[in-house]
Enzyme design. Structure first.
Site, mmCIF file in Angstrom:
data_model
loop_
_atom_site.group_PDB
_atom_site.id
_atom_site.type_symbol
_atom_site.label_atom_id
_atom_site.label_comp_id
_atom_site.label_asym_id
_atom_site.label_seq_id
_atom_site.Cartn_x
_atom_site.Cartn_y
_atom_site.Cartn_z
ATOM 1 N N PHE A 117 3.359 -6.331 47.904
ATOM 2 C CA PHE A 117 2.883 -5.100 47.263
ATOM 3 C C PHE A 117 2.470 -5.404 45.830
ATOM 4 O O PHE A 117 2.889 -6.411 45.252
ATOM 5 C CB PHE A 117 3.989 -4.041 47.290
ATOM 6 C CG PHE A 117 3.568 -2.780 48.000
ATOM 7 C CD1 PHE A 117 3.333 -2.789 49.359
ATOM 8 C CD2 PHE A 117 3.396 -1.586 47.310
ATOM 9 C CE1 PHE A 117 2.933 -1.634 50.015
ATOM 10 C CE2 PHE A 117 2.995 -0.429 47.971
ATOM 11 C CZ PHE A 117 2.763 -0.445 49.315
ATOM 12 N N GLN A 231 0.032 8.441 37.211
ATOM 13 C CA GLN A 231 -0.493 7.288 37.937
ATOM 14 C C GLN A 231 -1.708 7.629 38.792
ATOM 15 O O GLN A 231 -1.666 8.565 39.584
ATOM 16 C CB GLN A 231 0.586 6.703 38.846
ATOM 17 C CG GLN A 231 0.099 5.515 39.665
ATOM 18 C CD GLN A 231 1.243 4.694 40.209
ATOM 19 O OE1 GLN A 231 1.848 5.049 41.199
ATOM 20 N NE2 GLN A 231 1.552 3.595 39.547
ATOM 21 N N HIS A 233 -3.734 6.125 41.769
ATOM 22 C CA HIS A 233 -3.727 5.105 42.811
ATOM 23 C C HIS A 233 -5.170 4.645 42.975
ATOM 24 O O HIS A 233 -6.070 5.473 43.044
ATOM 25 C CB HIS A 233 -3.192 5.695 44.112
ATOM 26 C CG HIS A 233 -2.847 4.663 45.144
ATOM 27 N ND1 HIS A 233 -3.800 3.905 45.762
ATOM 28 C CD2 HIS A 233 -1.658 4.267 45.641
ATOM 29 C CE1 HIS A 233 -3.205 3.075 46.614
ATOM 30 N NE2 HIS A 233 -1.909 3.275 46.558
ATOM 31 N N LEU A 243 -4.860 9.212 50.616
ATOM 32 C CA LEU A 243 -4.399 7.890 50.198
ATOM 33 C C LEU A 243 -4.643 6.831 51.264
ATOM 34 O O LEU A 243 -4.342 7.029 52.437
ATOM 35 C CB LEU A 243 -2.893 7.974 49.918
ATOM 36 C CG LEU A 243 -2.142 6.661 49.665
ATOM 37 C CD1 LEU A 243 -2.537 6.086 48.315
ATOM 38 C CD2 LEU A 243 -0.640 6.900 49.732
ATOM 39 N N GLU A 246 -1.571 0.872 49.380
ATOM 40 C CA GLU A 246 -1.692 -0.429 48.744
ATOM 41 C C GLU A 246 -1.465 -1.560 49.745
ATOM 42 O O GLU A 246 -1.890 -2.697 49.537
ATOM 43 C CB GLU A 246 -0.620 -0.496 47.644
ATOM 44 C CG GLU A 246 -0.785 -1.583 46.639
ATOM 45 C CD GLU A 246 0.032 -1.241 45.393
ATOM 46 O OE1 GLU A 246 -0.394 -0.348 44.645
ATOM 47 O OE2 GLU A 246 1.091 -1.855 45.190
ATOM 48 N N ARG A 288 -1.175 -0.899 39.746
ATOM 49 C CA ARG A 288 -2.100 0.218 39.951
ATOM 50 C C ARG A 288 -2.847 0.620 38.690
ATOM 51 O O ARG A 288 -4.023 0.969 38.744
ATOM 52 C CB ARG A 288 -1.325 1.413 40.499
ATOM 53 C CG ARG A 288 -0.861 1.164 41.904
ATOM 54 C CD ARG A 288 -0.007 2.296 42.430
ATOM 55 N NE ARG A 288 0.381 1.967 43.805
ATOM 56 C CZ ARG A 288 1.239 2.685 44.520
ATOM 57 N NH1 ARG A 288 1.802 3.779 44.007
ATOM 58 N NH2 ARG A 288 1.530 2.337 45.754
ATOM 59 N N HIS A 356 -1.896 10.270 41.748
ATOM 60 C CA HIS A 356 -0.965 9.964 42.818
ATOM 61 C C HIS A 356 0.485 10.272 42.477
ATOM 62 O O HIS A 356 1.239 10.753 43.324
ATOM 63 C CB HIS A 356 -1.098 8.474 43.147
ATOM 64 C CG HIS A 356 -0.287 8.014 44.313
ATOM 65 N ND1 HIS A 356 -0.378 8.607 45.551
ATOM 66 C CD2 HIS A 356 0.623 7.007 44.436
ATOM 67 C CE1 HIS A 356 0.457 7.986 46.387
ATOM 68 N NE2 HIS A 356 1.077 7.028 45.734
ATOM 69 N N ARG A 391 4.438 2.910 37.411
ATOM 70 C CA ARG A 391 5.330 2.590 38.519
ATOM 71 C C ARG A 391 4.704 1.541 39.434
ATOM 72 O O ARG A 391 3.499 1.599 39.705
ATOM 73 C CB ARG A 391 5.609 3.855 39.346
ATOM 74 C CG ARG A 391 6.453 3.601 40.583
ATOM 75 C CD ARG A 391 6.771 4.889 41.311
ATOM 76 N NE ARG A 391 5.615 5.496 41.949
ATOM 77 C CZ ARG A 391 5.125 5.149 43.133
ATOM 78 N NH1 ARG A 391 5.691 4.173 43.837
ATOM 79 N NH2 ARG A 391 4.073 5.761 43.639
#
Lengths: 583, 244
Positions: A117, A231, A233, A243, A246, A288, A356, A391
């Site tokens: 990730f 955030q 994304h 979405l 990721e 991100r 996001h 994050r």
């Protein structure tokens, strides 16, 4: 007014709320637990999380790696004592879910599988195909059904926290089915109400993500922390904002501009890695904030592709092959076909950054306690802070579990310390009167839909990936104006049963409070860090701003913003390096 | 851009004696789903319309409703598939709370009754996971995908006739746990599953599996439960020595 007495009332029945409820029920079967949610638990937005949950489990990984990835990913705004607690508890919580039957994806030998990730140096993201949040939520919900002491109040909308003698002593909530106000007389309250992405017009967040939990705490006098960190994304479908996890990039998908160039190499995340062989913590596996910012620059250079829904980049997964896509990313394929008409097996999918997640939220300490005795918070609505200024993907599902449980433990300790002042009746009456006035008001000149649209426009225009002092000043003025005008809205629907006109009006009130905290905190932070980027202050300024912002409710006026030091234990602020070891 | 005629069932128990249809002419984008059209109505034409929705990605299960007589998720019912007037009604077989909002207490209670949680066969390992191979996972994975949207109850003729019937989703979820290699709770669930109102009520029409937006195949689960219950019966009555 009908009254329910509880030892602990939990607002929100998503991942954090359910985890807290189960922890309470297991630790003391005689406790009376009220689990209050504006939707049925399985509708909570935890279900939409796709990629997975981070926790160190494999022999090549270590807690220290997870610590460093999280702290660096957060641009050193995370509290390091909280991160330490989080990474230590993470594997235990993920194993607990496994013991409750979560259908984690597996290795051939039957052990739990992990996937790469963004921003993570090692593979440590536990996953259940690309429906990880869905399976976590349903595992928790179904597990919770075996505990008779968890009394659910599904489709109850919490309107006010009741605060007497400096302690939280319960709440009021509207039962949607009857439209009647209910008083929850509770010795302690845990808020697990989720994020507030719906302040923005283009978001991965479901309709219910309106910041209600944050606003409840804020109005009760608990500050909102680090709200300027929103955030984006990098990969949402341009048509709907849906979405695409990721994990698309974790599995080897790449991002291309209109010239077919893997442009992340031009933004400090290169050099280019071999196609289909993703390298951890570089290129498409950068964090991100950096990836979304790179898109913004490409767009300015004219390197984006034009779609009917605006500029986009391309997410190319073709080289993964149909088998891998079906096995690892079935939802991604289904949604790309359904909502964009593009099959990732045969064509690159247009994507663009999309709002996001809120790094900020209700100011809590490492024990999930707020500054108001008797009030706890966990999940996206809370800010401990482990996420800092940005994050890392797959830390938030784990956060729900770790701090959902922690909030329960803390609430239990609070109860064991003794009683609380009786009362709350007058406060509950006042809350009921306030809502009644809103429903019955006539002669109002403003509409819910109208104000909501203006709020979204201001946020999109001025509080996006890059911000400026001028734009933020305009947004602050706008949100102040909307706060005034909100008092003049009039509902079209003045009936009781499942009145969504009323629900949306109350949700708008929550979002306006959150939005004003975002723009005021953003205007005050004159530096660029993580997800908060100022065109007029492009550098990170540790001397002035290695601090959390705290936005405190001020009634008639805008919030007062103050600061609090970040807890640094062993990782001094450094350079975020996503060059794959080349810099 | 296309103007869509929406015909929506309206019912407010406080002001309406009985349900009625209301028509809205909505300017829609070609790629919209029925939910987008409803949201457009709510925002621009009629703020009094009530319905449930959240994720807009077919995973939260909130927006189940009848679209031209078929149970659908409104977020996955594309306008392009409906050339004429689109009639939108609350999910069949459930009491109407208001407009498109149904009362789902019955399903929620039934779900709890089938004990849809792990009843461990063995003690959980210390600081480690239960081992479960990909093949073992595959045995039940499909049945974990139920989003509790209740389209299958709206499609099921048996549930329409016999409301006590446990129904497709609850049986499929019970079956999901029965087939999990970590679980030993089949006997505890069997009382509900093998009862008259359990799997045996199903006459295998298969409509549940046809409408399921997640391809869970509850009809398949129900038939497997029947077979396993039959084996139980034979073991108990004809070959009692084989019973564990």
């Amino acid at each position: 007014m009908e009254t329910h007495s509880a030892d602990v009332a939990i607002i929100g029945a998503g991942g954090a709320g359910l985890r807290a409820a189960i922890a309470l029920a297991q630790s003391a079967p005689s406790l009376r637990i009220a689990l209050i949610s504006k939707v049925y638990p399985m509708r909570s937005h935890t279900c939409a999380a796709e990629g997975g949950a981070a926790g160190v489990i494999k022999p090549d990984d270590s807690l220290e790696h997870h610590f460093n990835d999280t702290v660096g990913g957060g641009d050193w705004l995370s509290d390091q004592d909280a991160v330490d607690y989080f990474i230590r508890e993470a594997p235990t919580e993920l194993l607990q879910l496994e013991h409750w039957g979560c259908p984690w994806s597996r290795e051939a030998d039957g052990s739990v599988a992990v996937r790469p990730f963004g921003g993570m140096k090692k593979q440590r993201t536990w996953f259940a195909a690309d429906k990880s949040g869905f399976h976590i939520l349903h595992t928790l919900f179904q597990t919770s059904l075996q505990f008779p002491s968890i009394q659910r109040f599904d489709e109850f909308y919490a309107t006010d926290l009741l605060v007497e003698d400096g302690r939280c002593v319960g709440l009021t909530a509207i039962e949607m089915r009857s439209g009647q106000m209910r008083w929850f007389d509770a010795r302690a309250v845990i808020i697990a109400g989720g994020g507030a992405g719906r302040m923005f017009p283009f978001t991965t967040n479901g309709a219910i993500k309106t910041g209600d939990g944050m606003a409840l705490a804020y109005r009760a006098g608990v500050p909102l922390k680090d709200m300027e960190f929103v955030q984006y994304h990098p990969t949402g479908l341009p048509s709907t904002g849906t979405l695409l996890t990721e994990a698309c990039r974790g599995e080897g998908g790449v991002l291309l501009n209109k010239n077919g160039r893997r442009f992340l190499q031009d933004y400090g995340m290169g050099p280019e890695t071999p196609l289909g062989k993703p390298v951890l913590k570089t290129m498409e596996l950068g964090p991100r904030d950096r990836v979304s910012q790179a898109f913004w620059h490409e767009q300015r250079k004219g390197n984006a592709i034009a779609t009917r829904w605006g500029d986009a980049m391309l997410l190319d997964m073709r080289h993964l092959g149909e088998k891998t896509i079906n096995e690892r990313l079935p939802l991604v394929r289904d949604m790309s076909i359904s909502y964009m008409g593009v099959d990732p097996v045969t064509d690159p999918v247009p994507v663009r950054p999309v709002v996001h997640y809120m790094m900020g939220g209700i100011h809590t300490d490492i024990n999930a306690a707020t500054s108001l005795p008797g009030l706890y918070a966990a999940g996206e609505c809370a800010c401990v802070s482990i996420n800092g200024a940005n994050r890392l993907g797959s830390n938030s599902l784990t956060e729900l579990l770790v701090f959902g449980r922690r909030a329960a433990v803390s609430a239990l300790e609070y109860l064991q310390q003794g009683g609380r002042p009786a009362g709350g009746a007058a406060l509950a009456e006042a809350a009921q009167a306030r809502v009644r006035e809103l429903v019955q008001r006539t002669g109002g000149t403003e509409s819910v839909a109208g104000l909501r649209k203006e709020m979204m426009q201001a946020m999109e225009e001025h509080a996006g990936i890059y911000r400026s002092g001028e734009g933020l000043a305009a947004a602050c003025a706008k949100l102040g104006e909307l706060r005034q005008r909100y008092r003049r809205i009039e509902l079209h629907d003045k009936t009781n049963v499942y009145n969504t006109d009323l629900l949306q009006a109350l949700e708008l009130g929550s979002m306006l409070d959150c939005a004003e905290a975002v723009v005021q905190s953003a205007a005050a932070r004159k530096e660029s860090r993580g997800a908060h980027q100022r065109l007029d202050f492009p550098g990170r300024d540790d001397r002035q701003f290695l601090r959390h912002s705290l936005a405190a409710y001020a009634g008639e006026g805008p919030p007062r913003v103050s600061y609090r030091d970040v807890v640094i234990t062993r990782s001094p602020p450094g350079v975020r390096d996503y060059s794959g070891g080349h810099e | 851009m296309r103007q869509v005629e929406l015909e929506v069932l309206r019912y407010n128990p406080e002001t309406d004696r009985e349900p009625h249809f209301q028509r809205y002419a909505v300017d829609c984008q070609e790629e919209w789903v029925v939910l987008d059209a409803l949201n457009h109505v709510k925002e621009t034409l009629d703020p009094t319309l009530s319905y449930r929705w959240s994720c807009h990605m077919a995973v939260c299960g909130s927006c189940g409703m009848m679209v031209n007589g078929e149970p659908k998720l409104a977020c996955k019912a594309f306008l392009r598939d409906y050339p004429g007037v689109i009639r939108v009604e609350p999910l069949r077989h459930f009491p109407v709370e208001r407009d498109l909002v149904t009362v789902i207490d019955d399903f929620v209670a039934k779900l709890a009754r089938v004990k849809p949680y792990l009843i461990p066969k063995d003690k959980a390992p210390e600081a480690a996971e239960f081992r479960q191979t990909p093949a073992q996972l595959k045995r039940y994975k499909q049945f974990t995908l139920c989003i509790n949207c209740m389209l299958c109850y709206a499609a099921c003729p048996e549930y329409g006739l016999i409301p006590k019937y446990l129904g497709p989703a609850a049986i499929a979820l019970a079956h999901r746990w029965n087939r999990d290699s970590r679980d030993g709770g089949r006997d505890a669930r069997q009382e509900e599953l093998a009862a008259t109102e359990g799997a045996w009520e199903c006459s295998f029409v298969g409509a549940c599996s046809e409408v399921c937006p997640e391809h869970v195949d509850p009809a398949g689960a129900i038939q497997q439960v029947k077979i396993e219950s039959t084996v139980d019966w034979y073991q108990a009555h004809l070959m009692p020595w084989t019973k564990k």
